[in-house]
Motif scaffolding. Sequence first.
Motif, mmCIF file in Angstrom:
data_model
loop_
_atom_site.group_PDB
_atom_site.id
_atom_site.type_symbol
_atom_site.label_atom_id
_atom_site.label_comp_id
_atom_site.label_asym_id
_atom_site.label_seq_id
_atom_site.Cartn_x
_atom_site.Cartn_y
_atom_site.Cartn_z
ATOM 1 N N ILE A 53 -8.301 -2.354 -5.458
ATOM 2 C CA ILE A 53 -7.881 -3.061 -4.246
ATOM 3 C C ILE A 53 -9.087 -3.187 -3.317
ATOM 4 O O ILE A 53 -9.998 -2.358 -3.335
ATOM 5 N N GLY A 54 -9.069 -4.254 -2.513
ATOM 6 C CA GLY A 54 -10.090 -4.471 -1.508
ATOM 7 C C GLY A 54 -9.444 -4.535 -0.142
ATOM 8 O O GLY A 54 -9.196 -5.629 0.371
ATOM 9 N N PRO A 55 -9.144 -3.392 0.466
ATOM 10 C CA PRO A 55 -8.452 -3.395 1.756
ATOM 11 C C PRO A 55 -9.415 -3.647 2.911
ATOM 12 O O PRO A 55 -10.607 -3.337 2.837
ATOM 13 N N THR A 56 -8.905 -4.206 3.992
ATOM 14 C CA THR A 56 -9.683 -4.236 5.217
ATOM 15 C C THR A 56 -9.966 -2.795 5.644
ATOM 16 O O THR A 56 -9.172 -1.883 5.388
ATOM 17 N N LEU A 57 -11.111 -2.587 6.284
ATOM 18 C CA LEU A 57 -11.498 -1.227 6.670
ATOM 19 C C LEU A 57 -10.458 -0.549 7.546
ATOM 20 O O LEU A 57 -10.316 0.678 7.519
ATOM 21 N N ASP A 58 -9.704 -1.338 8.311
ATOM 22 C CA ASP A 58 -8.700 -0.745 9.191
ATOM 23 C C ASP A 58 -7.550 -0.101 8.428
ATOM 24 O O ASP A 58 -6.805 0.710 8.997
ATOM 25 N N LEU A 59 -7.376 -0.441 7.164
ATOM 26 C CA LEU A 59 -6.374 0.241 6.344
ATOM 27 C C LEU A 59 -6.882 1.597 5.864
ATOM 28 O O LEU A 59 -6.092 2.443 5.452
ATOM 29 N N ASP A 69 -3.894 7.816 -2.280
ATOM 30 C CA ASP A 69 -2.744 7.192 -2.942
ATOM 31 C C ASP A 69 -3.194 6.206 -4.020
ATOM 32 O O ASP A 69 -2.592 6.149 -5.105
ATOM 33 N N ALA A 70 -4.230 5.429 -3.721
ATOM 34 C CA ALA A 70 -4.724 4.465 -4.709
ATOM 35 C C ALA A 70 -5.362 5.179 -5.897
ATOM 36 O O ALA A 70 -5.158 4.793 -7.054
ATOM 37 N N HIS A 71 -6.141 6.210 -5.619
ATOM 38 C CA HIS A 71 -6.781 6.950 -6.708
ATOM 39 C C HIS A 71 -5.747 7.609 -7.617
ATOM 40 O O HIS A 71 -5.976 7.737 -8.830
ATOM 41 N N LYS A 72 -4.625 8.010 -7.057
ATOM 42 C CA LYS A 72 -3.592 8.654 -7.877
ATOM 43 C C LYS A 72 -3.083 7.738 -8.973
ATOM 44 O O LYS A 72 -2.663 8.210 -10.038
ATOM 45 N N VAL A 73 -3.085 6.434 -8.725
ATOM 46 C CA VAL A 73 -2.591 5.497 -9.737
ATOM 47 C C VAL A 73 -3.745 4.797 -10.455
ATOM 48 O O VAL A 73 -3.535 3.817 -11.173
ATOM 49 N N GLY A 74 -4.975 5.306 -10.268
ATOM 50 C CA GLY A 74 -6.114 4.812 -11.025
ATOM 51 C C GLY A 74 -6.813 3.600 -10.448
ATOM 52 O O GLY A 74 -7.619 2.965 -11.141
ATOM 53 N N ILE A 126 0.814 -1.219 0.000
ATOM 54 C CA ILE A 126 0.000 0.000 0.000
ATOM 55 C C ILE A 126 0.847 1.268 0.000
ATOM 56 O O ILE A 126 0.320 2.366 0.166
ATOM 57 N N THR A 127 2.147 1.141 -0.216
ATOM 58 C CA THR A 127 2.966 2.316 -0.482
ATOM 59 C C THR A 127 2.691 2.790 -1.909
ATOM 60 O O THR A 127 2.147 2.046 -2.732
ATOM 61 N N PRO A 128 3.034 4.029 -2.257
ATOM 62 C CA PRO A 128 2.857 4.466 -3.644
ATOM 63 C C PRO A 128 3.511 3.517 -4.648
ATOM 64 O O PRO A 128 2.931 3.217 -5.707
ATOM 65 N N LYS A 129 4.692 3.012 -4.326
ATOM 66 C CA LYS A 129 5.358 2.065 -5.223
ATOM 67 C C LYS A 129 4.569 0.776 -5.355
ATOM 68 O O LYS A 129 4.368 0.256 -6.467
ATOM 69 N N GLY A 130 4.112 0.232 -4.220
ATOM 70 C CA GLY A 130 3.344 -1.003 -4.264
ATOM 71 C C GLY A 130 2.043 -0.846 -5.013
ATOM 72 O O GLY A 130 1.630 -1.738 -5.768
ATOM 73 N N LEU A 131 1.375 0.290 -4.825
ATOM 74 C CA LEU A 131 0.109 0.535 -5.521
ATOM 75 C C LEU A 131 0.324 0.685 -7.019
ATOM 76 O O LEU A 131 -0.502 0.228 -7.821
ATOM 77 N N GLU A 148 2.562 -0.827 -8.712
ATOM 78 C CA GLU A 148 2.759 -2.186 -9.212
ATOM 79 C C GLU A 148 1.423 -2.899 -9.380
ATOM 80 O O GLU A 148 1.174 -3.543 -10.404
ATOM 81 N N ILE A 149 0.556 -2.793 -8.384
ATOM 82 C CA ILE A 149 -0.762 -3.424 -8.479
ATOM 83 C C ILE A 149 -1.536 -2.867 -9.665
ATOM 84 O O ILE A 149 -2.216 -3.612 -10.391
ATOM 85 N N ALA A 150 -1.429 -1.571 -9.893
ATOM 86 C CA ALA A 150 -2.159 -0.943 -11.003
ATOM 87 C C ALA A 150 -1.693 -1.457 -12.360
ATOM 88 O O ALA A 150 -2.383 -1.259 -13.366
ATOM 89 N N GLY A 151 -0.560 -2.126 -12.394
ATOM 90 C CA GLY A 151 -0.082 -2.688 -13.645
ATOM 91 C C GLY A 151 -0.825 -3.942 -14.078
ATOM 92 O O GLY A 151 -0.730 -4.346 -15.247
ATOM 93 N N TYR A 152 -1.568 -4.569 -13.158
ATOM 94 C CA TYR A 152 -2.279 -5.787 -13.538
ATOM 95 C C TYR A 152 -3.690 -5.879 -12.952
ATOM 96 O O TYR A 152 -4.407 -6.836 -13.223
ATOM 97 N N ALA A 153 -4.108 -4.887 -12.161
ATOM 98 C CA ALA A 153 -5.440 -4.914 -11.550
ATOM 99 C C ALA A 153 -6.077 -3.536 -11.651
ATOM 100 O O ALA A 153 -5.395 -2.535 -11.903
ATOM 101 N N GLN A 154 -7.379 -3.518 -11.447
ATOM 102 C CA GLN A 154 -8.126 -2.259 -11.517
ATOM 103 C C GLN A 154 -8.491 -1.719 -10.140
ATOM 104 O O GLN A 154 -8.967 -0.595 -10.026
#
Length: 394
Positions: free
Chosen positions: A300-306, A325-330, A285-290, A292-298
């Motif tokens: 994320i489904g985080p637990t509410l505590d995140l 942060d997630a919205h920034k990478v789409g 869930i860092t900008p870098k990690g997000l 990376e996820i945006a490269g193959y997924a549309q």
Amino acid sequence: MNTDESNERTQVNGTTGRRALLGAAVLGAGGAVLGLPGAARAAEARQAGHGNGGLKSLPKPTIIGHRGSSGYRPEHTFGSYNLALDLGADVVEAGDLVPTRDGHLVCRHEPEIGGTTNVADHPEFADRKTTKTLDGVPTTGWFTEDFTLAELKTLRAIERIPANRPHNTVYNGRWEIPTFEEVLKWQDEQTRKRGKQVWIYPETKHPTYFRRLGLGLEERVAKLLRKYGKDKRNSPVILQSFEPTSIQRLNTLVDNPLVVLLSGATTRPYDFVATGDPRTVADLITPKGLREIAGYAQGIGPTLDLIIPKDANGNFTTPSTLVADAHKVGLILHPYTMRNENPFLPPAYRNGSAADAYGNVFPVFQKYFETGIDGVFTDNADTALLARADFVNG
């Protein structure tokens, strides 16, 4: 969803925009197509059909019926799925997918079915009870991969958390275990019946575990989606998994919207554990990690505590930057899981101490909606729809 949720084991801008979204919410509940002539209803259903906008066609915040309407019926049954639609859910999580011994996909929260079926009441299956290591955790019970589909069809679903939902136990034994193929047929039947496109949100459960058993999930999911013409970018089927490599594999097999599920920040996806990847959810869930996820997924489904962390006493603290942060990478965000009962709410929002009593859930919904999430998984779609109406009218 997994049981590693913290509560189980546990922005829209401007008045005009919010009122427009409320209109979309009403449309999502089916009101817009009632009373239309048959041809118009059919055209409406086709337009909402296999997308023409895909994820963008869903109301926001999207209300996702968690395992159907599991606040009111035993989860992952057609009774639960149908009620979720009746209550107005925009999407139904049908279902959590696990395989049978003969390779069929069925809908169960976990492969261990002692807590969600009446298998313990079947003496002919007594010798199937065993202990297995499931994602590193010794687990005792009965497992779907040790049964044929025909054998599983002799079982009936029961309420998984009767202490919180004693009223659901009246429905124990009423419904059988659905297959994923039956869900895909049901989706089409309900779309025709209701005059609006029904969306589903299946999850691959423990994919590394099952691949090691020779029961790979992703290929089976893709084969059925192709069979029913639901493997396209705008198809009304969102696929999710707690294992990023499962989503990456699905990304090579189908064009459906894909979502990576994320549990607690300090946890590691089991596919990472299996391959020696040292990263945790906190890394994802860092900008870098997000990115990376945006490269193959549309999404994320985080637990509410995140989304809004809690302190040691379970009280809300300051919202995180994850939504922005997630919205920034789409990426869209569909966190899990909102429930009405006291134990699943922060202490300040509980009414008394009864495990099955409803707390003051509406302000909790508002706090999450205010963070800008795109939707939410909930066991109580009717409550969530009222909360959304409050929010978009606010």
